[in-house]
Design an enzyme around this catalytic site. Structure first.
Site, PDB file in Angstrom:
ATOM      1  N   LYS A 236       0.854  -1.278   0.037  1.00  0.00           N
ATOM      2  CA  LYS A 236       0.050   0.107   0.040  1.00  0.00           C
ATOM      3  C   LYS A 236       0.871   1.266   0.077  1.00  0.00           C
ATOM      4  O   LYS A 236       1.490   1.776   0.988  1.00  0.00           O
ATOM      5  CB  LYS A 236      -0.852   0.096   1.192  1.00  0.00           C
ATOM      6  CG  LYS A 236      -1.839   1.019   1.213  1.00  0.00           C
ATOM      7  CD  LYS A 236      -2.497   1.395   2.444  1.00  0.00           C
ATOM      8  CE  LYS A 236      -1.798   2.324   3.324  1.00  0.00           C
ATOM      9  NZ  LYS A 236      -1.374   3.851   2.650  1.00  0.00           N
TER      10      LYS A 236
ATOM     11  N   GLY B 193       7.407   5.070   7.892  1.00  0.00           N
ATOM     12  CA  GLY B 193       6.615   6.275   8.161  1.00  0.00           C
ATOM     13  C   GLY B 193       6.742   6.978   9.402  1.00  0.00           C
ATOM     14  O   GLY B 193       7.901   6.722  10.079  1.00  0.00           O
ATOM     15  N   SER B 194       5.647   7.559  10.116  1.00  0.00           N
ATOM     16  CA  SER B 194       5.872   8.247  11.305  1.00  0.00           C
ATOM     17  C   SER B 194       5.849   7.458  12.655  1.00  0.00           C
ATOM     18  O   SER B 194       5.369   6.084  12.415  1.00  0.00           O
ATOM     19  CB  SER B 194       4.917   9.438  11.422  1.00  0.00           C
ATOM     20  OG  SER B 194       3.698   8.663  11.528  1.00  0.00           O
TER      21      SER B 194
ATOM     22  N   PRO C 220       4.160   7.815  15.296  1.00  0.00           N
ATOM     23  CA  PRO C 220       2.695   7.426  15.874  1.00  0.00           C
ATOM     24  C   PRO C 220       2.112   6.472  15.035  1.00  0.00           C
ATOM     25  O   PRO C 220       1.540   5.393  15.619  1.00  0.00           O
ATOM     26  CB  PRO C 220       2.079   8.703  15.843  1.00  0.00           C
ATOM     27  CG  PRO C 220       2.941   9.809  15.798  1.00  0.00           C
ATOM     28  CD  PRO C 220       4.214   9.090  15.164  1.00  0.00           C
TER      29      PRO C 220
ATOM     30  N   GLU D 205      10.382   1.203   9.952  1.00  0.00           N
ATOM     31  CA  GLU D 205      11.299   2.183   9.584  1.00  0.00           C
ATOM     32  C   GLU D 205      10.551   3.472   9.984  1.00  0.00           C
ATOM     33  O   GLU D 205       9.899   3.960   9.182  1.00  0.00           O
ATOM     34  CB  GLU D 205      11.490   1.869   8.036  1.00  0.00           C
ATOM     35  CG  GLU D 205      12.070   0.663   7.717  1.00  0.00           C
ATOM     36  CD  GLU D 205      13.562   0.642   8.334  1.00  0.00           C
ATOM     37  OE1 GLU D 205      14.166   1.453   8.735  1.00  0.00           O
ATOM     38  OE2 GLU D 205      14.263  -0.465   8.089  1.00  0.00           O
TER      39      GLU D 205
ATOM     40  N   CYS E 103      13.917  10.391   6.078  1.00  0.00           N
ATOM     41  CA  CYS E 103      13.849  10.010   7.655  1.00  0.00           C
ATOM     42  C   CYS E 103      15.326   9.860   8.335  1.00  0.00           C
ATOM     43  O   CYS E 103      15.359  10.085   9.516  1.00  0.00           O
ATOM     44  CB  CYS E 103      13.431   8.475   7.873  1.00  0.00           C
ATOM     45  SG  CYS E 103      14.009   7.154   6.535  1.00  0.00           S
TER      46      CYS E 103
ATOM     47  N   GLU F  35      11.401  15.769  14.541  1.00  0.00           N
ATOM     48  CA  GLU F  35      11.485  15.627  13.289  1.00  0.00           C
ATOM     49  C   GLU F  35      10.897  16.739  12.426  1.00  0.00           C
ATOM     50  O   GLU F  35       9.511  16.705  12.707  1.00  0.00           O
ATOM     51  CB  GLU F  35      11.253  14.274  12.741  1.00  0.00           C
ATOM     52  CG  GLU F  35      11.382  13.852  11.425  1.00  0.00           C
ATOM     53  CD  GLU F  35      10.985  12.389  11.033  1.00  0.00           C
ATOM     54  OE1 GLU F  35      10.095  12.075  11.367  1.00  0.00           O
ATOM     55  OE2 GLU F  35      11.878  11.715  10.515  1.00  0.00           O
TER      56      GLU F  35
END
Ligand SMILES: NC(=O)C1=CN([C@@H]2O[C@H](COP(=O)(O)OP(=O)(O)OC[C@H]3O[C@@H](n4cnc5c(N)ncnc54)[C@H](O)[C@@H]3O)[C@@H](O)[C@H]2O)C=CC1
Ligand SMILES: NCCCC(=O)O
Length: 477
Positions: free
Chosen positions: A163, A215-216, A218, A237, A271, A374
């Site tokens: 996705k 991604g992030s 959270p 990651e 990142c 970040e």
């Protein structure tokens, strides 16, 4: 099919491409989502125009044309969808291609162990696939992330449902078509479009054995939580606030180049960026002079032009968020040495694009928001330091641990610092290179599991032990 998208590319320029082909890939072909509702516009970062309408709900339940030949066309689509410069996008596609080649080569080298046991008995281990793996991608490296996740997954014999981020839905489906052309059986690599809802369905699906997420933090926590309920394996990651430490004995010219590489690739939306640049006090004036001069010289503009070095940020809210970090840094006492403002290129078709000028912040302290959080934009925070002991302690004073870097000519110091930094990668005298042979992943809240390198085989396979008796069964009963 992919050709339909790719054929429009030769004459394509910024602002001219409209995508109309479906972007889901299921059972070997592009398919429309079963429910065509909740369509969301996807914007071209350089113009701010909508170039695709993405349906966010997917309810499906139940002789190779080389990637290298399509390289330029995929790179152009990546630029139109993501906003990064064509120079960088071409490198991203090359890295994706190298990743696929690397794991295709490793597939034949998967092996177990033979263990001799008493009495002629023995055991052996087999590396077996996990089953259906889910890849959830971020928008900063759309095609490359799809390759980094799918190549090791398929090499280990798994299927993958991937996705992409709803901000960058366009290129993953082309990877699916390339796999098909290369002979990958239908259904082994599928692309499902959508956002959080689709991601949730995938993470919760009982037939999914593993989720690999980029991604992030959270969202990564949510993915881990959902996966835990089904005892699924997870690779995460996540974000970073990586330190780059520049000692006074460095090659200053290289250190400055390294600082630019650590901060400004993909408009700073990387990142592993080294956004906390610690510079030993003795060389601070020379460093700042040179880094500011070079930052000001970065050509921001139409990302499809070869001369452009920095394109547009991913979307308007993100641009505003990054500019907000700069405003807050100023309020907290940082000094803007250059950039940090919305940038409007002279080309009229780019006036609504999400551009900003790359920024260097001086007078930073460890307790400032721009140093702790970040930003995910082209903002470098420069911090002075005195001693090695002090800087390592400050560098590690973060919940993140994705990457780190050190510039010095002292080889002992370089390795000592690398050992003491709490991060999944330490670059010595360079920054932000991504050879596929080298494992990549985080410490602390930057995640766990690895991508790239041989070790990633372990994250996409499970070990079966087979114990073989050569004599009679020793019976206790
Ligand atoms: N580690 C990295 O490389 C990246 C970090 N980020 C950071 O995250 C911030 C927000 O960016 P987003 O795109 O919103 O990141 P995100 O972490 O929310 O989204 C990443 C992916 O997860 C999917 N997702 C969202 N919610 C989900 C859920 N509940 N279950 C399963 N999948 C879900 C998204 O559709 C997307 O494909 C950025 O500003 C940046 O700081 C963003 C992109 C990449
Ligand atoms: N080429 C480095 C990719 C790192 C990231 O996913 O942000």
């Amino acid at each position: 099919m992919a050709q339909a998208i790719l054929d429009v590319m030769p004459g394509a320029s910024t602002g001219t491409v409209q995508v109309s082909d479906p972007l889901n890939f299921w059972a070997g072909k592009r398919v429309e989502p079963r429910q065509q509702k909740n369509a969301e516009p996807v914007f071209e970062p350089a113009t701010g125009d909508c170039f695709f309408l993405l349906c966010l709900i997917w309810s499906k339940r139940d002789k190779p044309l080389a990637l290298v030949e399509k390289r330029e066309k995929i790179a152009k689509l990546e630029v139109i969808n993501n906003g990064k410069s064509i120079t960088e996008a071409l490198v991203d596609i090359d890295i994706a291609w190298q990743c696929i080649e690397y794991y295709a080569g490793l597939a034949g080298a998967l092996a177990g162990q033979h263990v001799q046991l008493p009495g002629g008995a023995f055991a052996y281990t087999r590396r077996e696939p996990l089953g259906v793996c889910v890849g959830i991608g971020a928008w900063n490296y759309p095609f490359q992330i799809a390759a980094w996740k799918s190549a090791p997954a398929l090499a280990c014999g798994n299927a993958m449902v991937f996705k992409p981020s709803p901000f960058t839905p366009v290129t993953a489906v082309i990877l699916a078509e390339i796999y098909k052309e290369a002979g990958v059986p239908d259904g082994l690599f599928c692309v499902v479009q959508g956002g959080a809802e689709t991601g949730t369905i995938l993470c919760q699906h009982p037939k999914v054995a593993k989720v690999s997420f980029t991604g992030s933090v959270p969202t990564g926590k949510k993915v881990m939580e959902m996966s835990a309920k089904g005892v699924k394996q997870v690779t995460l990651e996540l974000g970073g606030k990586s330190p780059l430490i520049i000692f006074k004995d460095c090659d200053l010219e290289n250190a400055v180049r390294g600082a630019l590489m650590a901060n400004f690739l993909t408009q700073g939306q990387v990142c592993c960026n080294g956004t906390r640049v610690f510079v030993q006090k003795d060389i601070m004036p020379q460093f700042l002079e040179e880094v500011v001069k070079r930052t000001k010289a970065i050509l921001v503009g139409d990302p499809l032009l070869d001369s452009t070095r920095m394109g547009a940020l991913i979307n308007k809210p993100h641009l505003e968020k990054v500019l907000g970090f700069v405003s807050q840094a100023k309020l907290q006492g940082a000094r803007v040495l250059c950039g940090g403002e919305r940038f409007v290129p002279s080309d009229p078709k780019l006036v609504n694009g999400y551009f900003m000028s790359p920024c260097v912040l001086d007078n930073c302290r460890d307790d400032m928001t721009c140093v702790k959080e970040e930003i995910f934009g082209p903002v470098m925070s420069v911090l002075p330091f005195d001693t090695e002991e002090e800087v390592v302690q400050r560098a590690n004073n973060t919940t993140f641990g994705l990457a780190s870097g050190v510039f010095t000519r002292d080889i002992s110091r370089a390795h000592r610092v690398a050992e003491n930094l709490e991060a999944g990668t330490c670059f010595i005298n360079n920054y932000n290179i991504s050879p596929v042979e080298v494992p990549f992943g985080g410490y602390k809240m930057s995640g766990f599991g690895r991508e790239n390198g041989q070790v990633t085989i372990e994250y996409y396979s499970q070990l079966k032990t087979v114990v073989v008796e050569m004599g009679d069964v020793d019976n206790y009963f």
